[in-house]
Design a protein around this motif. Structure first.
Motif, PDB file in Angstrom:
ATOM      1  N   TRP A 141      37.333  31.029  33.481  1.00  0.00           N
ATOM      2  CA  TRP A 141      37.124  32.203  34.318  1.00  0.00           C
ATOM      3  C   TRP A 141      37.464  33.481  33.571  1.00  0.00           C
ATOM      4  CZ3 TRP A 141      41.971  33.880  34.131  1.00  0.00           C
ATOM      5  CH2 TRP A 141      42.989  32.923  34.086  1.00  0.00           C
ATOM      6  N   SER A 166      38.834  38.547  48.648  1.00  0.00           N
ATOM      7  CA  SER A 166      38.668  37.152  49.066  1.00  0.00           C
ATOM      8  C   SER A 166      39.605  36.296  48.233  1.00  0.00           C
ATOM      9  CB  SER A 166      37.214  36.701  48.870  1.00  0.00           C
ATOM     10  OG  SER A 166      36.852  36.782  47.512  1.00  0.00           O
ATOM     11  N   ILE A 169      43.349  41.365  47.453  1.00  0.00           N
ATOM     12  CA  ILE A 169      42.020  41.057  46.921  1.00  0.00           C
ATOM     13  C   ILE A 169      41.104  40.679  48.086  1.00  0.00           C
ATOM     14  CG2 ILE A 169      40.736  39.449  45.439  1.00  0.00           C
ATOM     15  CD1 ILE A 169      42.416  41.140  43.720  1.00  0.00           C
ATOM     16  N   SER A 181      32.636  36.868  38.621  1.00  0.00           N
ATOM     17  CA  SER A 181      33.061  35.760  37.764  1.00  0.00           C
ATOM     18  C   SER A 181      34.560  35.491  37.860  1.00  0.00           C
ATOM     19  CB  SER A 181      32.704  36.066  36.308  1.00  0.00           C
ATOM     20  OG  SER A 181      33.398  37.215  35.874  1.00  0.00           O
ATOM     21  N   TYR A 182      35.291  36.360  38.528  1.00  0.00           N
ATOM     22  CA  TYR A 182      36.751  36.186  38.573  1.00  0.00           C
ATOM     23  C   TYR A 182      37.251  36.535  39.968  1.00  0.00           C
ATOM     24  CZ  TYR A 182      41.617  36.530  36.863  1.00  0.00           C
ATOM     25  OH  TYR A 182      42.966  36.377  36.672  1.00  0.00           O
ATOM     26  N   VAL A 183      37.944  37.642  40.128  1.00  0.00           N
ATOM     27  CA  VAL A 183      38.387  38.038  41.470  1.00  0.00           C
ATOM     28  C   VAL A 183      37.870  39.437  41.798  1.00  0.00           C
ATOM     29  CG1 VAL A 183      40.473  36.642  41.500  1.00  0.00           C
ATOM     30  CG2 VAL A 183      40.581  38.975  40.608  1.00  0.00           C
ATOM     31  N   PRO A 184      37.549  39.723  43.048  1.00  0.00           N
ATOM     32  CA  PRO A 184      37.456  38.763  44.150  1.00  0.00           C
ATOM     33  C   PRO A 184      36.317  37.796  43.878  1.00  0.00           C
ATOM     34  CG  PRO A 184      36.483  40.849  44.799  1.00  0.00           C
ATOM     35  CD  PRO A 184      37.069  41.057  43.444  1.00  0.00           C
ATOM     36  N   LYS A 185      36.492  36.544  44.228  1.00  0.00           N
ATOM     37  CA  LYS A 185      35.449  35.565  43.906  1.00  0.00           C
ATOM     38  C   LYS A 185      34.210  35.824  44.752  1.00  0.00           C
ATOM     39  CE  LYS A 185      34.165  32.427  41.160  1.00  0.00           C
ATOM     40  NZ  LYS A 185      32.951  33.140  40.833  1.00  0.00           N
TER      41      LYS A 185
END
Lengths: 435, 456
Positions: free
Chosen positions: B450, B308, B306, A352-356
């Motif tokens: 988000w 991605s 991260i 839902s956030y990172v990593p997407k």
């Protein structure tokens, strides 16, 4: 003069078509690899894979396999079958995570099996291309966890100008969630675990009755169950207006669930806590449905039960956060399932956030560092997901006749510092990761 | 006690705590000066200060490093316990400049600027996140409040002193200055995370305005304090929020600034110049777009890696190449976990992925160790294997930049705080039932869809 112009116009169109055409008849790609993991068979040292018309035409030692003249030749240290993400929401859950690109969940009702992924999938989301850059050529994607039933999934290749061009299977599974995240507060349902299962049972019973009603109906109307063979369009006569007694109204919700009861769609249940996994197994047993356990962080607590139920696991990303309902997950999940002979594949999952989006290559690598053999880690993102998803006749291994889907690497694909140097899908080549 | 008075009591007592805390758990080097002497021989040693030593010896006496060098060059004291570390790698304890473990929570939803709030007062020393961090080879953490505020409070620099029976209170983890005061920085943020409903700012311009307004107030407050010359009648009423900002302007607190987009990064540099802040840029997703400008400002970057891009608009152009591009432009680069965003247990992976995208290997190792220490102002005490520094190090099964390498042991100030061969520690390295975290971080005030959580 006019015909002259028309000639040049046609020639220009022809050129555009040729430049943009996917590898079709006549296109030949040969990939030479120092190490080719066929996955279904042996590892070939110094081998070559020849792809013709989007399919694998030959594979073997470079000494014996002849590369056709005019073939586009690629070289790599290691060649794998194109990777398959067994459970992701990429294409529905977009890069920006903003309202305009987030179609993975629809909160208006807790039970929406009628939502098709094909109507929501955006193959041009940058994350699709991003995953492809690391070797992912096939994704099982669709609606996200978070509602009791959030919608359906599809299986697609990570290229193609439209979803129709990319599609392998539409409506492969219906997604359900048995977890806190699918609970509602206040007076809305489901507010408890008991209510979650009760609502699922009620829906499946209604679908069963709907199916019985439909079976008794005279044929000839467009009431076929989804997944059944459709007649070619146009050949079907328009239903006549008649004053005969009304037939049961078509119900897309129950149609989707009837397909689950018929085994035409799997019921994918996201459950992490052992308690929720047990609920999913009980439900599958009662309705004799094809269950896929999704995420299953506490699968290691229920090994005998899962083994007995012969249920495959779309396993959580190895690096999924060990918090909330996943607090007991372990880096060794994959190794434990392998040791116990439970079929599984490692997923990228929903974020839902990172990593997407998570890259299954990275997730498999961490599993390989925690007890899973390297070969088993590669199998968990290639042939194993193909088998679970029911598409192993087309993808998942490097075999003659299968789709020409390959991932090329300049070293051990699982190693942090290796690069994906190129990707082949349906015999068409794409660049690997940016670096 | 009524709820109101209890709240007031809690508030007041938390203000008094620093005074009580002083010297309570001072971890003096002298305590260990006469401690055990241990030498590891034949290891490959990454000192993070000089070239890797293929076959080296590390000698630790008490809590400090006594000697490090080639096996032929280092004389092992006669009383030392000698351990053959053939085939193993030893590197400095990893330094994470940006972590959220420990069930942290500082500023609440009442206002966007709360520099007086300390994260120290929220941390749970029994949170399993600390043990997981040790399992990843980490020895020093900068634990920060979240990025949902323009200024979300005071950060705390912690040493993971979990050897033996482990700490009873968070105070035992503090890294203290010569006067015994616990060290930490100030957390700031710009961009979308700190934008929200009133009283939070609604735009970037408003964000910068609110910050400037407060620093100007702090400047005026400080001028009054100086002018009062300790005369209690002339001193302004004590203001903990402004005090913290004054400390930042005096470089007593390093400003750790969350920022992603290229223009937000430049805004931080502008504010830092206006108010003379010693600033470290954190996350810096688009740092690669303004690498020259960051280098010219001589501001270091703590980079997040991260898997991605995306997750929000300002992280759409995030790339593994960020570390390389910044480093090659002359910017000092460290990495951080942002744990729980990434998992401390695989912290070396951040450096490895930067190397995958072309970053120099030695610089990437520095990014896990000494560069981070510099960004906390602790480079004289930690971050490299240098005689006289704290004996903080990790023993690994191989190259830290390989996925197959495991952290075997983590040592903090000369004591073994993590041992993979001990099942009680191994569970934190592998996970499984019983390794769960006690509390998730309190990440306040994100107004965007988000917002972390299962669904939107």
């Amino acid at each position: 003069m006019r015909s002259h112009a028309r000639f040049w116009f046609s020639a220009a169109i022809l050129m555009i078509v040729c430049l943009n055409a996917p590898a079709m008849a006549g296109d030949v790609i040969a990939v030479k690899g120092k190490r080719i993991h066929t996955v279904s068979g042996r590892i070939i040292e110094n081998g070559v894979v020849v792809c013709v018309d989007g399919k694998i035409a030959a594979i073997g030692d470079s000494a014996t396999v002849v590369i056709p003249e005019g073939a586009q030749v690629h070289e790599a240290e290691v060649v794998l079958p194109g990777l398959i993400d067994v459970r992701t929401c990429v294409g529905l859950s977009g890069l920006l995570n903003a309202s305009q690109d987030s179609d993975q969940i629809e909160g208006s009702s807790p039970l929406q099996p009628e939502l098709r992924a094909i109507d929501a999938y955006n193959g041009k989301d940058e994350l699709v291309e991003y995953l492809r850059g690391y070797g992912v050529t096939t994704i099982h994607t669709g609606h996200a966890p978070g509602e009791l039933i959030s919608g359906q999934t599809l299986i697609a290749k990570t290229h193609g100008n439209t979803i129709e061009a990319a599609l392998i299977v539409d409506g492969r599974a219906v997604c359900s969630t048995l977890a806190e995240t699918a609970k509602k507060t206040g007076k809305a349902s489901p507010g408890t675990r008991g209510k979650q299962v009760a609502m699922l049972r009620q829906l499946l019973i209604e679908a069963s009755e709907y199916r019985t009603k439909l079976a008794k109906k005279p044929v000839g109307r467009e009431t076929k169950l989804e997944g059944a063979d459709a007649k070619p369009s146009g050949s079907e006569a328009k239903p006549e207006r008649s004053d005969a007694k009304p037939e049961p109204q078509r119900n897309l919700k129950l149609e989707a669930m009837a397909a689950v009861l018929d085994g035409k769609k799997a019921l994918l249940i996201t459950a992490d806590r052992a308690q929720d996994i047990a609920n999913a197994l009980r439900l599958a047993d009662e309705f004799k449905i094809s269950l896929w356990l999704d995420s299953a962080a506490e699968a290691h607590e229920l090994i005998p039960e899962i083994k007995k139920a012969q249920v495959p696991i779309l396993l959580h990303p190895t690096m999924a956060r060990a918090s909330g309902e996943r607090e007991n997950l372990t880096f060794r999940s994959a190794a434990i399932l392998k040791e116990n002979g439970i079929p599984f594949a490692i997923q990228g999952g929903y974020e839902s956030y990172v990593p997407k989006a998570r890259v299954i290559l990275f997730e498999a690598a961490i599993a390989a560092a925690h007890g899973l053999s390297r070969d088993a880690a590669i199998e968990a993102i290639t042939l194993s997901p193909a088998k679970i998803l029911g598409i192993a006749d087309r993808v998942g291994s490097i075999e003659v006749g299968k789709d020409a889907d390959l991932a090329l690497y300049d070293g051990d694909p699982l190693e942090y510092t290796t690069h994906c140097t190129g990707v082949v899908i349906d015999g068409r080549s794409y660049p690997g990761e940016p670096h | 006690m009524s709820p109101q008075s209890r709240r007031r009591f809690l508030r007041q007592s938390s203000l008094v705590l620093p005074a009580l805390g002083l010297g309570m758990h001072r971890q003096s080097f002298a305590d260990f000066a006469t401690g055990e002497t241990i030498a590891w021989k034949n290891a490959r040693i990454l000192t993070a200060k000089s070239a890797p030593i293929d076959q080296g010896t590390l000698v630790v006496q008490g809590a400090s490093i006594l000697a490090v060098g080639d096996v032929d060059a280092v004389e092992i004291p006669a009383n030392a316990k000698v351990i053959d570390a053939t085939g193993k790698w030893i590197m400095p304890g990893l330094v994470c400049t940006h972590s959220h473990i420990g069930g942290m929570g500082a500023a609440d939803g009442s206002a966007p600027i709360q520099p007086g709030v300390r994260i120290l007062d929220s941390l749970n020393v029994r949170n399993s996140g600390f043990k997981r961090a040790l399992a990843g080879g980490l020895t020093t953490l900068n634990i920060m409040p979240g990025s949902g505020h323009l200024i979300s409070g005071q950060t705390v620099y912690c040493k993971l002193r979990y050897a033996g029976k482990g700490p009873s209170t968070i105070d035992e983890l503090l890294i203290r200055d010569a006067d015994g005061a616990g060290l930490g920085g100030l957390k700031m943020a710009n961009g979308t995370n700190s934008i929200g409903e009133s009283p939070f700012p609604g735009s970037r311009g408003k964000s910068a305005f609110l910050v400037r307004e407060q620093y100007i107030k702090a400047r005026e407050y400080h001028a009054k304090v100086v002018a009062a010359k300790d005369d209690p009648d002339k001193l302004p009423p004590r203001d903990l929020h402004l005090e913290a900002l004054v400390e930042a302007m005096q470089w007593k607190r390093i400003v750790h600034h969350h920022t992603h987009r290229h223009d937000d990064i430049i805004t931080v540099l502008r504010l830092a110049q206006e108010f003379n802040l010693r600033v470290v840029l954190h996350h810096v997703s688009e740092g690669w777009k303004v690498a020259k400008e960051i280098a010219a400002a001589k501001v270091p970057c703590s980079v997040i890696v991260i898997d991605s891009p995306g997750g929000k608009l300002e992280a759409r152009d995030m790339t593994f190449r960020n570390g390389r591009i910044l480093d090659e432009a002359g910017v000092r680069v460290a990495f951080h976990t942002d744990d729980w965003i990434t998992d401390s247990r695989v912290f070396t992976r951040s450096a490895a992925l930067a190397v995958r995208a072309g970053m120099n290997r030695d610089r990437a190792i520095e990014g896990l160790t000494i560069a981070g220490a510099e960004m906390l102002g602790l480079e004289n005490r930690i971050g490299s294997l240098t005689p006289g520094k704290d004996a903080d190090f990790a023993i690994l099964s191989g190259d830290p930049l390989s996925v197959y390498t495991r952290v075997l042991e983590t040592w903090v100030e000369g004591q073994k705080a993590f041992d993979l061969s001990d099942p009680e520690d191994a569970i934190f390295a592998e996970g499984g039932t019983g390794a769960g975290s006690d509390l998730d971080p309190f990440l306040c005030c994100y107004a965007q869809p988000w917002q972390m959580g299962g669904k939107q």
